[in-house]
Structure formats: C-alpha cells, structure tokens
Design an enzyme around this catalytic site. Structure first.
Site, mmCIF file in Angstrom:
data_model
loop_
_atom_site.group_PDB
_atom_site.id
_atom_site.type_symbol
_atom_site.label_atom_id
_atom_site.label_comp_id
_atom_site.label_asym_id
_atom_site.label_seq_id
_atom_site.Cartn_x
_atom_site.Cartn_y
_atom_site.Cartn_z
ATOM 1 C CE1 TYR A 244 99.885 -10.969 38.105
ATOM 2 C CE2 TYR A 244 98.980 -10.813 35.892
ATOM 3 C CZ TYR A 244 99.094 -10.316 37.174
ATOM 4 O OH TYR A 244 98.404 -9.182 37.534
ATOM 5 C CG ASN B 278 97.225 -12.695 29.184
ATOM 6 O OD1 ASN B 278 97.177 -12.888 27.980
ATOM 7 N ND2 ASN B 278 97.364 -13.672 30.050
ATOM 8 C CE1 TYR B 279 96.529 -7.886 33.702
ATOM 9 C CE2 TYR B 279 98.113 -6.171 34.219
ATOM 10 C CZ TYR B 279 97.374 -7.270 34.605
ATOM 11 O OH TYR B 279 97.465 -7.748 35.895
ATOM 12 N NE ARG B 280 95.232 -9.223 22.986
ATOM 13 C CZ ARG B 280 96.004 -9.546 21.961
ATOM 14 N NH1 ARG B 280 96.775 -8.646 21.398
ATOM 15 N NH2 ARG B 280 96.003 -10.783 21.496
#
Length: 582
Positions: free
Chosen positions: A200, A488-490
């Site tokens: 995003y 995606n924000y592991r």
C-alpha cells in the site's frame, strides 16, 4: 538365573546382530550429522551445476561462508541492524540467481539436501525472516531480478521480484508522465515481498492496494516449475496477492496494471504540538473524523511522536504531523480542508504543487532539487535499529483516550505512531477479494515505530519493550477477536511456528491476525501446492494437520525424525552392547 559363562551370554546375541547394530548406528549417525558449510556448498553446487549445465556461471552466484564476498553480499540488503550483528545466525550459502533456471535449480537442490530456503527481495521485512534463522538455511537473494518492462499503450508493467519500488516509479515515469502505480513510499523496498504481502502507499484511498492491480505473475513452485496465472490456477494466484509469496514458492515477477495520475498533484506537511497552545489533541480528533471519509484523492498520514518540548526545557511533549498527497491542485484541497478540517489550518502557503514523480521524491524525504534518478539508488548497507508493530482502529478514539495515550507515550520515551487512513477504495473492495482482509470497517491502520542508532542488548531490550508496552496499552482502542495485524509489518511478538513443526494451532495464532477469515483458505491452498511444507518460515502459512501431511516430510522434519530415531537407536544399541558384557 544369570549365566556365569560369558560364552553362554554371547550365544544369545550372534556376532552378526552386533555388527548389524553397529552399522545401523554408524549409518544413522552419518545421516543426521549437522550439515557443515563445506558439505552443503559441495552438495548444492554439484546439484545446481547438474541442473543448469553451466558450471562457471553457477559458481559465480553461490557464495559460501569462506568466499571473500560472502559478508558484503549478505549484509547489503539487511535493512534492520538488529539482525546484522556478529551473533546473528548466518546462512550456509547465499545464492544470487540472475536467470529463471537458477531459481528453479535452487529450489530443487535445497529441497534435495533438506536445507531451509529463505527468499529475500529487498530485505525490508521488519523481523529479518528472509535472511535469519536458528536452523541451517540458505538465502535465495533475488536482487539481480530487477528488470522492469513498461507498456504504456496497454497500461501494464512486468516487474521482476528483485526490483525496488523506486525503480518501478522511475521506469514508469520514463515512459509516461501521467501514469503511476499505487505502492509504498519507501523507494528501496523490494517488489517481491511488498506485493506478495498486499502493498500500500499514499494512493490507496483512490486506487486501493498494490495487489488490487496485479493481473499476472510468475512463480517457481515446490517442484521447480515456472507457473503463470493460467497454469498456477485461480487459488494460488489469489494466495500470492497478499498471502505472502514465500509460503507458496519463489515469486519471479508480477504483471501490474498502471493507474492514471494527474499532471499536477499537491503535497503538504503541517505539525502541531501539545505545548505550544496548538491543539494537537483537537487535530487528532478531527483527523479521525475526516481522513477516512474525505475526498478519495486525498491521503493524510498522521505521525505522532514524543519529542523534547521547545517551551519547557527538559520536558517532553507530543508532536502531531499531517503529511498529505492530494491528486489535484492546491486551491481545491485548501478549500476542501477549510470546510472539513479547520483544526488543520491549511493555507496555500503550506502546499506545494508537483508532478507525481516529484511527489514520490518528496515523500521519500529528498529535497526539491533532487532528480528522479535518485530513485534508482538502492542505498545499501544503511540500516538502523528498529522495531515495528501494527493495529487496526474501527472506532474513533475519544479525547480522554487520546490524552491517556499521550501520557503513556511520554512516559515510555521514544515509541511513536503512524496513522494511515482507510476508506475510499479500501471500503469498496471485498475482504476476500485477496488474502488481505482489512477493508471496510477500518478507519485507519496504526504502525508502532521506534528507531535507535547504537548497538547493544540492553538498548534493544529497552526499545522493543517500549513498543510492546505501548501496544499493550492500546488494547481497548483497536480491533479485537481477532486483534488484526498487517503482514508487511512483520511482528514475531504476535506468534510464531516452531521450526521443524507444522503446527496448525501455532500458525493460526498469527495467521488469523494477519488474514482473519481468509486464513483457512490460505491453509487449504498451501496444503495442496506445498504438502511437505518446504516453503516455510517463522510466520508462514501452515498445512492442514493430518496423517499424510506434516513436517516429517520436509527436510527439517526428516532431520528431526532421524534425530529422534538416532537417540532411540543409541539407547537400544548400548543396551545390547552392555548386555553382551554383563
């Protein structure tokens, strides 16, 4: 009665049985011995050479620990300095493919020798799971896969997985000044991980996620086959557009649909703090009401940071900063904000009109004299220490709630927030259109963010603990059942799957947070396309539990099984041997 003649005892255990046991023990011992870098390099290189029929070429893309370039290749794409220390586990090999057969061979050969394969495209995974493991592993680094083919006439681009977002934006700009692509604002992020996790950026309210514009893909599956959208089938194509590509194979490229951008866009940045008679609290209250609901062309990111007060020396305060992109002119957005967001106090003097490509540079914190080719700089070996976490907010946070949050942030010291507004296109796409489920019903996403500059165990513990404590404090204000998170924000704090196991139960802990109801479909697809769970990491999609599935089929599972067998056989063998001499 215990026999007194040793020969009587030995007659119960013929010499042939004894030799057989010794041979079994020796054979099992050899088969489960820990792999050495040298043995893995020799076996892997031989296998890859046989597969590709190009010995000279292959030797140039496989880096053993003894290679003089090993450290520089490994460290180049480490983007979190927490995982670039002497104690960080290192891969046995780093493989840097430049052609499709290299990738196919790497998959086949890693599987044949039972070694875990970690796949890295840009290295921006916050927990380093593409290049760190506690078990023996090989890195497949895709940075040579950076070709980008832009077809303006058909409004598509074929982008290899190792390309960076900056390179994508630049190559599109080379061909057209009125086309773009909706993806992240950090130009060094790799395409493979970014798109396979959803992707995003600052156009998501107008155009949605990156994966909403993926029309084809190429992937190497567990059998070493190259599959496109047609040959991989609807389910797998669905899974790799937000479900994490590394759970299902190796992404080679994505074909994406370009989107139109106006010739002129507007950016602005406005900051207010609590200690300067500027109502930062009122700003945040209004932002929650406006940012997710305003014109779809407007994206207003909100940064909240504890900072040193400029009014009272030695005290800390909260600074609220709005960074925005409007896909249109300054006059229009100033008028809009005057009506909808008076607490912002936006004037035309705060605004800068730019081309879209220049707005990409602005968001990347380049100065206004920077040329677009700066986006081609991969900025290697520049990692800071960092920790990130995520949340989703579905109901506005009250004034009392915000004031409590300010107090907690100041108490903790450094951890800040990034609020990213949803709404617009994000509310129009079904939650199961892709694996990314966080669509309608979410006002904004939170990123918890803390960075520090110096190494040290105590420093890391302090700052990561800050992030965890703020995350815990936020529990009443964010989504629940499940408490959702962004892939995606592991964030390994929310759960991991133990190495060598295929625990559906463990996988569901983090899987439901990342994917909500889509998790079950992802597990079904994973079980079908990778039944032996070869493509795995600490937060990969598990396979369905069952008698014919599980880690026992994987290389790690075989090693675990043989280790258990070895321990049993050693005990049994020694009992036999002891019996001989009792």
């Amino acid at each position: 009665m215990v026999p007194t003649n040793p020969m009587e005892k030995s007659s119960l255990f013929p010499s042939g049985t004894f030799l057989f046991l010794l041979l079994v023990l020796l054979n099992v011992s050899a088969s489960v011995a820990a792999p050495t870098p040298e043995s893995v390099y020799t076996s892997f290189l031989e296998c890859l050479t046989n597969y590709t029929k190009a010995q000279d070429q292959v030797s140039n893309i496989v880096f053993a620990q003894t290679n003089a370039s090993f450290s520089s290749v490994l460290q180049a794409y480490i983007r979190n300095a927490r995982f670039n220390t002497t104690s960080t586990p290192k891969p046995l090999l780093v493989v840097t493919p430049s052609e499709d057969p290299h990738v196919q061979g790497a998959v086949i050969c890693a599987k044949s020798i039972g070694i875990q394969l970690k796949i890295r495209s840009g290295g921006h995974d916050y927990e380093g799971i593409s290049y760190v493991s506690d078990q023996p592993f090989i890195i497949l680094d895709m940075f040579h896969f950076r070709n980008i083919t832009v077809d303006v006439e058909n409004e598509v681009a074929v982008v290899q997985a190792g390309a960076t977002l900056g390179e994508v934006y630049y190559r599109i700009w080379e061909k057209s000044k009125v086309h773009g692509f909706p993806a992240g604002v950090c130009p060094t992020v790799g395409v493979g991980g970014h798109l396979s996790g959803g992707g995003y950026g600052n156009m998501l309210r107008k155009h949605g996620l990156s994966v909403d514009h993926v029309v084809d893909a190429k992937i190497v599956d567990v059998k070493g086959r190259i599959l496109d959208k047609e040959s991989m089938g609807e389910d797998l194509f669905w899974a790799i557009r937000g479900g994490g590509g590394a759970s299902f194979g190796v992404i080679l490229s994505y074909t994406v649909k370009l989107i139109p951008v106006p010739e002129v866009v507007t950016v602005f940045r406005i900051a207010k703090s609590l200690d300067q008679n500027e109502s930062a609290t009122e700003l945040v209250l209004q932002w929650q009401q406006v940012a997710p609901h305003t014109d779809h062309r407007l994206f207003m990111r909100l940064l909240l940071q504890p900072v040193s007060s400029k009014v009272v020396k030695g005290q800390r305060t909260i600074r609220a900063t709005v960074m925005a992109l409007f896909l249109g002119g300054a006059d229009e957005v100033v008028t809009l904000m005057g009506k909808e967001f008076p607490a912002l106090g936006l004037s035309k003097e705060n605004c800068t009109e730019l081309s879209w490509i220049d707005s990409v540079l602005w968001w990347s914190n380049f100065d206004n004299t920077t040329k677009p080719d700066a986006l081609l700089d991969r900025d290697l070996n520049s990692a800071s220490f960092l920790k990130r976490k995520s949340d989703y907010v579905q109901n506005p946070i009250s004034k009392k709630g915000l004031e409590g949050i300010w107090e907690k942030m100041i108490e903790l010291g450094k951890t800040g927030f990034v609020f990213n507004p949803y709404g617009g296109k994000m509310s129009e796409v079904s939650s199961d259109a892709t694996p990314f489920p966080h669509r309608a019903g979410n006002l904004f996403k939170i990123q918890y963010s803390v960075n520090w500059d110096d190494p040290g165990v105590e420093l890391e513990k302090n700052f990561t603990s800050q992030a965890k404590m703020l995350y815990s404090y936020m529990t009443p204000f964010v989504s629940s059942d499940p408490r959702s998170a962004f892939l995606n924000y592991r964030d390994l704090d929310i759960g991991t799957n133990s190495f060598g196991k295929n625990s559906y139960e463990e996988g569901a802990v983090y899987g439901v947070k990342y994917f909500n109801d889509n998790f079950k479909r992802l597990v079904k697809i994973k079980t079908e396309v990778d039944p032996e769970n070869f493509f795995r990491n600490e937060q990969s999609i598990p396979i369905h539990p069952g008698p014919d599935t599980g880690a026992i089929k994987s290389g790690a599972g075989k090693l675990l099984h043989l280790t258990l067998y070895w321990s049993v056989m050693v005990k049994v063998g020694w009992l036999f041997i002891l019996e001989l001499f009792i």
